[in-house]
Design a protein around this motif. Sequence first.
Motif, PDB file in Angstrom:
ATOM      1  N   MET A   1       0.843  -1.183   0.000  1.00 42.34           N
ATOM      2  CA  MET A   1       0.000   0.000   0.000  1.00 42.34           C
ATOM      3  C   MET A   1       0.891   1.250   0.000  1.00 42.34           C
ATOM      4  O   MET A   1       1.765   1.382   0.839  1.00 42.34           O
ATOM      5  N   PRO A   2       0.715   2.168  -0.953  1.00 43.23           N
ATOM      6  CA  PRO A   2       1.569   3.353  -1.003  1.00 43.23           C
ATOM      7  C   PRO A   2       1.344   4.248   0.203  1.00 43.23           C
ATOM      8  O   PRO A   2       0.269   4.274   0.804  1.00 43.23           O
ATOM      9  N   ALA A   3       2.374   5.006   0.556  1.00 45.31           N
ATOM     10  CA  ALA A   3       2.272   5.903   1.711  1.00 45.31           C
ATOM     11  C   ALA A   3       1.353   7.063   1.379  1.00 45.31           C
ATOM     12  O   ALA A   3       1.377   7.619   0.274  1.00 45.31           O
ATOM     13  N   ALA A   4       0.540   7.454   2.341  1.00 45.21           N
ATOM     14  CA  ALA A   4      -0.297   8.632   2.202  1.00 45.21           C
ATOM     15  C   ALA A   4       0.522   9.874   2.544  1.00 45.21           C
ATOM     16  O   ALA A   4       1.614   9.787   3.109  1.00 45.21           O
ATOM     17  N   ASP A   5      -0.014  11.029   2.205  1.00 43.17           N
ATOM     18  CA  ASP A   5       0.644  12.257   2.645  1.00 43.17           C
ATOM     19  C   ASP A   5       0.578  12.381   4.163  1.00 43.17           C
ATOM     20  O   ASP A   5       1.563  12.762   4.803  1.00 43.17           O
ATOM     21  N   VAL A   6      -0.596  12.053   4.722  1.00 44.78           N
ATOM     22  CA  VAL A   6      -0.813  12.219   6.160  1.00 44.78           C
ATOM     23  C   VAL A   6      -1.610  11.033   6.691  1.00 44.78           C
ATOM     24  O   VAL A   6      -2.595  10.617   6.075  1.00 44.78           O
ATOM     25  N   VAL A   7      -1.186  10.495   7.825  1.00 44.37           N
ATOM     26  CA  VAL A   7      -1.988   9.539   8.583  1.00 44.37           C
ATOM     27  C   VAL A   7      -2.346  10.196   9.910  1.00 44.37           C
ATOM     28  O   VAL A   7      -1.463  10.694  10.620  1.00 44.37           O
ATOM     29  N   VAL A   8      -3.631  10.217  10.231  1.00 44.08           N
ATOM     30  CA  VAL A   8      -4.119  10.778  11.485  1.00 44.08           C
ATOM     31  C   VAL A   8      -4.634   9.629  12.347  1.00 44.08           C
ATOM     32  O   VAL A   8      -5.532   8.893  11.928  1.00 44.08           O
ATOM     33  N   ARG A 147       3.766  10.121   4.937  1.00 41.44           N
ATOM     34  CA  ARG A 147       4.916  11.033   4.996  1.00 41.44           C
ATOM     35  C   ARG A 147       4.991  11.680   6.366  1.00 41.44           C
ATOM     36  O   ARG A 147       6.074  11.927   6.890  1.00 41.44           O
ATOM     37  N   ARG A 148       3.812  11.934   6.946  1.00 44.89           N
ATOM     38  CA  ARG A 148       3.748  12.447   8.307  1.00 44.89           C
ATOM     39  C   ARG A 148       2.601  11.750   9.023  1.00 44.89           C
ATOM     40  O   ARG A 148       1.549  11.503   8.439  1.00 44.89           O
ATOM     41  N   VAL A 149       2.812  11.473  10.298  1.00 39.71           N
ATOM     42  CA  VAL A 149       1.802  10.814  11.120  1.00 39.71           C
ATOM     43  C   VAL A 149       1.502  11.711  12.316  1.00 39.71           C
ATOM     44  O   VAL A 149       2.429  12.190  12.989  1.00 39.71           O
ATOM     45  N   PHE A 150       0.216  11.919  12.586  1.00 39.42           N
ATOM     46  CA  PHE A 150      -0.229  12.728  13.725  1.00 39.42           C
ATOM     47  C   PHE A 150      -1.020  11.826  14.669  1.00 39.42           C
ATOM     48  O   PHE A 150      -2.054  11.272  14.290  1.00 39.42           O
ATOM     49  N   ASP A 151      -0.514  11.684  15.876  1.00 38.98           N
ATOM     50  CA  ASP A 151      -1.077  10.759  16.851  1.00 38.98           C
ATOM     51  C   ASP A 151      -1.844  11.545  17.905  1.00 38.98           C
ATOM     52  O   ASP A 151      -1.267  12.351  18.643  1.00 38.98           O
ATOM     53  N   SER A 152      -3.162  11.320  17.996  1.00 39.10           N
ATOM     54  CA  SER A 152      -3.998  12.052  18.958  1.00 39.10           C
ATOM     55  C   SER A 152      -4.422  11.188  20.136  1.00 39.10           C
ATOM     56  O   SER A 152      -5.251  11.618  20.943  1.00 39.10           O
ATOM     57  N   ARG A 153      -3.885   9.979  20.247  1.00 28.34           N
ATOM     58  CA  ARG A 153      -4.271   9.119  21.370  1.00 28.34           C
ATOM     59  C   ARG A 153      -3.855   9.753  22.695  1.00 28.34           C
ATOM     60  O   ARG A 153      -2.800  10.391  22.786  1.00 28.34           O
ATOM     61  N   PRO A 154      -4.677   9.596  23.737  1.00 30.36           N
ATOM     62  CA  PRO A 154      -4.310  10.161  25.044  1.00 30.36           C
ATOM     63  C   PRO A 154      -2.979   9.598  25.517  1.00 30.36           C
ATOM     64  O   PRO A 154      -2.638   8.453  25.217  1.00 30.36           O
ATOM     65  N   PRO A 155      -2.201  10.392  26.246  1.00 27.69           N
ATOM     66  CA  PRO A 155      -0.912   9.886  26.735  1.00 27.69           C
ATOM     67  C   PRO A 155      -1.123   8.748  27.732  1.00 27.69           C
ATOM     68  O   PRO A 155      -2.064   8.766  28.525  1.00 27.69           O
TER      69      PRO A 155
END
Length: 421
Positions: A1-8, A147-155
């Motif tokens: 699967m090709p990489a996306a620009d952003v994974v949230v 290309r970039r991953v943004f992780d919003s899971r609680p610490p």
Amino acid sequence: MPAADVVVVGAGLAGLTLAYHLCAPGASVPLSVVLVDAPPGPLRPPPRTWCFWEPPGGPYDTALAASWPRLRVRGADGTATVVRPAPHRYKMLRSDAFEELVERRLARAPALRRVRATVTAVRDAPDGGGEVLALDERGEPLVLRGRRVFDSRPPRRLPPARTTLLQHFMGWFVRTGRPVFDPATADLMDFRTPQPERGLSFGYVLPLSPYTALVEYTEFSRAALDTDGYLRALGHYTHDVLRLGEFRVTARERGVIPMTDGRFPRREGHSVFRIGTAGGATRPSTGYTFTAVQRQSRTVAARLRAGRDLRMPPPYGARPRAMDAVLLRALDSGRVDGAEFFARLFREVPGERLLRFLDGSTRLPEDLLIGLRTPVAPMLRTVAELPFRARRAPDPHEADPHRVDPPPPPTPPTGHEESTA
């Protein structure tokens, strides 16, 4: 699967907000976005309420449950201060309405893909970019790359800090038998509640009509209460303080918000970033998060959509963070009376300026003027003390924002009403 620009990672407030701004119409070349949402179960956040202030005409106004042009703060003796923070209004947004609004935009975004999976790890990929390791709904391993991953899971745990408190609360949506609420006025803090030895407590009333409101009991302290403790506090507040008479509870909410001067890292690697509470978006002195999430998400999305280098902006500047650290320590040490501290601010500072101060957007001269309205000697003593206090990991038996013991009472389905004593 090709990489996306952003994974949230995560479809709560921070994840949905970032996806919403990334998928805004008008981009000549839309970014490819993968939004990873947890399957139904304990990892999904329960329905909740967000409140914030801004002028009319905001992007979520069509989804608001209510808004108020006046705010009221009551001192421990019952003295009321009413402020009109024009041009701002205090706004209430329910998570289900917010999600519906965001979903309408995401449904029209051609380059967005939704994935339902349980994330087990987020990290930099060996060949560049970031990757998300997960289990799909069948329990099969899944790897998502961006290309970039943004992780919003609680610490998983709070960072080492000089001071760590919790803002913890339980609220009832109530329907009364007689008109007792003023729909134009929200009670932001009502200090006619028993005060803890350190920290503070207050009632919070957001009227939806003369007969309906969200009524909450809130504490700033080191440890959350058990369910019986909240029920006793809410019973006292609704019956003995507000004197609501007979009423019904139509829904409940409960939460714990960290209030800490610990440093939340905004970056977990070359291509992995933290957003939301995990990235420091919760204001340490108030617990407000919504506005900082919007501000940060708009900035990140604008830079990515313009093809510019990404610099994760801090949710709050150095001066607001320093002032928050002083206030948290002053409250935790017992040097200041929290109820009198906030009641005095609302009595003596113009409403619009005070809201900007609470949002961290005032200028230095304004901060100095507001500082003169606080107990100067205890605050200066705290300023002098802070540099010598070590940052320590919070006590897991106290400052644990994920521990709720025993479980909160179930929330009845929408439309079902349940009597309360």
